[in-house]
Design a protein around this motif. Structure first.
Motif, PDB file in Angstrom:
ATOM      1  N   THR A  90       0.873  -1.243   0.067  1.00 20.49           N
ATOM      2  CA  THR A  90       0.204   0.027  -0.130  1.00 20.49           C
ATOM      3  C   THR A  90       0.974   1.195   0.039  1.00 20.49           C
ATOM      4  O   THR A  90       1.963   1.299   0.349  1.00 20.49           O
ATOM      5  N   GLY A  91       0.231   2.420  -0.301  1.00 24.35           N
ATOM      6  CA  GLY A  91       1.216   3.764  -0.185  1.00 24.35           C
ATOM      7  C   GLY A  91       1.743   3.855   1.135  1.00 24.35           C
ATOM      8  O   GLY A  91       2.873   4.207   1.340  1.00 24.35           O
ATOM      9  N   LEU A  92       0.865   3.643   2.170  1.00 28.37           N
ATOM     10  CA  LEU A  92       1.546   3.652   3.531  1.00 28.37           C
ATOM     11  C   LEU A  92       2.625   2.962   3.869  1.00 28.37           C
ATOM     12  O   LEU A  92       3.569   3.092   4.244  1.00 28.37           O
ATOM     13  N   GLU A  93       2.293   1.588   3.444  1.00 25.25           N
ATOM     14  CA  GLU A  93       3.410   0.578   3.802  1.00 25.25           C
ATOM     15  C   GLU A  93       4.971   1.127   2.766  1.00 25.25           C
ATOM     16  O   GLU A  93       5.944   0.906   3.386  1.00 25.25           O
ATOM     17  N   TYR A  94       4.736   1.484   1.802  1.00 26.72           N
ATOM     18  CA  TYR A  94       5.992   1.939   0.972  1.00 26.72           C
ATOM     19  C   TYR A  94       6.376   3.153   1.622  1.00 26.72           C
ATOM     20  O   TYR A  94       7.680   2.954   1.769  1.00 26.72           O
ATOM     21  N   LEU A  95       5.841   3.971   2.095  1.00 29.13           N
ATOM     22  CA  LEU A  95       6.371   5.184   2.525  1.00 29.13           C
ATOM     23  C   LEU A  95       6.858   4.928   3.833  1.00 29.13           C
ATOM     24  O   LEU A  95       8.022   5.431   4.332  1.00 29.13           O
ATOM     25  N   GLU A  96       6.425   4.173   4.612  1.00 32.13           N
ATOM     26  CA  GLU A  96       6.980   3.877   5.896  1.00 32.13           C
ATOM     27  C   GLU A  96       8.246   2.818   5.674  1.00 32.13           C
ATOM     28  O   GLU A  96       9.305   3.097   6.756  1.00 32.13           O
ATOM     29  N   MET A  97       8.278   2.243   4.724  1.00 32.47           N
ATOM     30  CA  MET A  97       9.624   1.409   4.434  1.00 32.47           C
ATOM     31  C   MET A  97      10.786   2.311   4.000  1.00 32.47           C
ATOM     32  O   MET A  97      11.650   2.119   4.542  1.00 32.47           O
ATOM     33  N   ILE A  98      10.276   3.332   3.244  1.00 34.61           N
ATOM     34  CA  ILE A  98      11.160   4.603   2.833  1.00 34.61           C
ATOM     35  C   ILE A  98      11.797   5.140   4.019  1.00 34.61           C
ATOM     36  O   ILE A  98      13.081   5.482   4.052  1.00 34.61           O
ATOM     37  N   ALA A  99      10.937   5.629   4.664  1.00 41.22           N
ATOM     38  CA  ALA A  99      11.086   6.197   6.213  1.00 41.22           C
ATOM     39  C   ALA A  99      12.240   5.471   6.942  1.00 41.22           C
ATOM     40  O   ALA A  99      13.401   5.851   7.450  1.00 41.22           O
ATOM     41  N   ALA A 100      11.806   3.994   7.249  1.00 38.73           N
ATOM     42  CA  ALA A 100      12.762   3.206   7.936  1.00 38.73           C
ATOM     43  C   ALA A 100      14.354   3.012   7.321  1.00 38.73           C
ATOM     44  O   ALA A 100      15.223   3.000   7.993  1.00 38.73           O
ATOM     45  N   LEU A 101      14.221   3.012   5.712  1.00 37.50           N
ATOM     46  CA  LEU A 101      15.564   2.900   5.387  1.00 37.50           C
ATOM     47  C   LEU A 101      16.632   4.110   5.700  1.00 37.50           C
ATOM     48  O   LEU A 101      17.823   3.894   5.722  1.00 37.50           O
ATOM     49  N   TYR A 102      15.741   5.007   5.855  1.00 35.86           N
ATOM     50  CA  TYR A 102      16.342   6.558   6.174  1.00 35.86           C
ATOM     51  C   TYR A 102      16.634   6.733   7.619  1.00 35.86           C
ATOM     52  O   TYR A 102      17.180   7.803   8.068  1.00 35.86           O
ATOM     53  N   GLY A 103      15.978   5.699   8.541  1.00 34.72           N
ATOM     54  CA  GLY A 103      16.261   5.879   9.957  1.00 34.72           C
ATOM     55  C   GLY A 103      15.439   6.879  10.571  1.00 34.72           C
ATOM     56  O   GLY A 103      15.672   7.302  11.624  1.00 34.72           O
ATOM     57  N   ILE A 104      14.381   7.122   9.873  1.00 36.82           N
ATOM     58  CA  ILE A 104      13.454   8.230  10.427  1.00 36.82           C
ATOM     59  C   ILE A 104      12.349   7.549  11.379  1.00 36.82           C
ATOM     60  O   ILE A 104      11.702   6.489  11.160  1.00 36.82           O
ATOM     61  N   PRO A 105      12.205   7.928  12.846  1.00 35.77           N
ATOM     62  CA  PRO A 105      11.584   7.186  14.084  1.00 35.77           C
ATOM     63  C   PRO A 105      10.117   7.266  13.200  1.00 35.77           C
ATOM     64  O   PRO A 105       9.548   8.099  12.585  1.00 35.77           O
ATOM     65  N   SER A 106       9.327   6.199  13.627  1.00 37.34           N
ATOM     66  CA  SER A 106       8.087   5.778  13.341  1.00 37.34           C
ATOM     67  C   SER A 106       7.211   6.981  13.377  1.00 37.34           C
ATOM     68  O   SER A 106       6.096   7.413  12.448  1.00 37.34           O
ATOM     69  N   ALA A 107       6.993   7.584  14.628  1.00 37.06           N
ATOM     70  CA  ALA A 107       6.250   8.925  14.819  1.00 37.06           C
ATOM     71  C   ALA A 107       6.375   9.860  13.958  1.00 37.06           C
ATOM     72  O   ALA A 107       5.590  10.761  13.232  1.00 37.06           O
ATOM     73  N   ALA A 108       7.706  10.247  13.612  1.00 37.12           N
ATOM     74  CA  ALA A 108       8.278  11.410  12.984  1.00 37.12           C
ATOM     75  C   ALA A 108       7.794  11.146  11.533  1.00 37.12           C
ATOM     76  O   ALA A 108       7.322  12.271  10.888  1.00 37.12           O
ATOM     77  N   ALA A 109       7.846   9.828  10.951  1.00 39.80           N
ATOM     78  CA  ALA A 109       7.747   9.610   9.587  1.00 39.80           C
ATOM     79  C   ALA A 109       6.155   9.522   9.169  1.00 39.80           C
ATOM     80  O   ALA A 109       5.665  10.271   8.345  1.00 39.80           O
TER      81      ALA A 109
END
Length: 256
Positions: A90-109
């Protein structure tokens, strides 16, 4: 911010990029123009670490493209012309995956994703109800733009970013990149839509066959050349002077 020195890429016997040497400072919006096969996308792929140069060097924020590639990747965002995504997410899963790759905390992402949804005037359910494979071209493009900007990069490369966007989203996007430049980000904007480039870019670099043909402010280049517009200057430099005649000749083939 960006420095290229004799950057070259060869595929077999073809020199796709031929010794590019240039510098782009912080806060500048640069339009990268050229006909199909000129070397624009190849240049962007080298600067984002997707392709290794055959020779030459490049650096971003002082970090060498070859020896400090991870530091370079942390500092750049890229919207490719393909708009490729993982279609089974899903769009959200994809964006959360990208955020995790860059080390962005979940809440901030999640907060940043919400901000982009508001910018594109979208509801949160848009990202959760469908897989990316079922998205329209324009919706997919909005997700890719969001992914490229999630980690707040210092440099952003856009390859045909308006492809698929509706008129309102395109207007908002153009305002967005101008605001990013005012905040000190460096924007490299590759496009075939010359009137948009002429309006939003501080500087235009025209390349053909992997070499720089002209480099300067759009209005200055047009004035110096005596051309009526950037479009006319571009077609003259890239061998398109007879396009109108060829179009007229081609149209005659449809006449009875």
């Amino acid at each position: 911010m960006i420095k290229l020195q004799s950057l070259t890429k060869v595929f077999g016997t073809q020199r796709a990029v031929d010794g590019l040497t240039l510098e782009i400072p912080s806060g500048e919006i640069v339009g990268l123009l050229g006909p199909n096969g000129a070397g624009k996308s190849t240049t962007l792929k080298m600067l984002t670490g997707m392709l290794e140069p055959t020779s030459g060097t490049a650096s971003i924020e002082g970090y060498d493209l070859l020896t400090e590639s991870m530091e370079v990747r942390k500092r750049v965002g890229f919207v490719p012309d393909s708009g490729a995504v993982f279609e089974s997410l899903t769009g959200l899963e994809y964006l959360e995956m990208i955020a995790a790759l860059y080390g962005i905390p979940s809440a901030a992402a999640r907060e940043r994703i919400q901000q982009f949804l508001a910018f594109f005037d979208l509801g949160f359910d848009v990202l959760t109800e469908k897989l990316l494979g079922a998205y329209s071209k324009g919706m997919r493009r909005k997700v890719v733009i969001t992914a490229a900007l999630l980690h707040n990069p210092a440099v952003v490369f856009f390859d045909e970013p308006l492809d698929g966007l509706d008129a309102n989203a395109a207007v908002g996007f153009k305002a967005l990149i101008q605001e990013l430049a005012r905040e000190g980000r460096t924007i490299v904007y590759s496009s075939h839509v010359l009137d948009v480039v002429e309006r939003v870019c501080d500087r235009v670099i025209i390349i053909d066959k992997g070499k720089v043909l002209m480099d300067g402010a759009p209005e200055a280049l047009v004035k110096e050349s005596g051309a009526p517009s950037l479009e006319r200057l571009f077609t003259h430099l890239t061998g398109g002077d007879d396009l109108e005649r060829r179009a007229a000749d081609f149209a005659k083939t449809f006449r009875s």
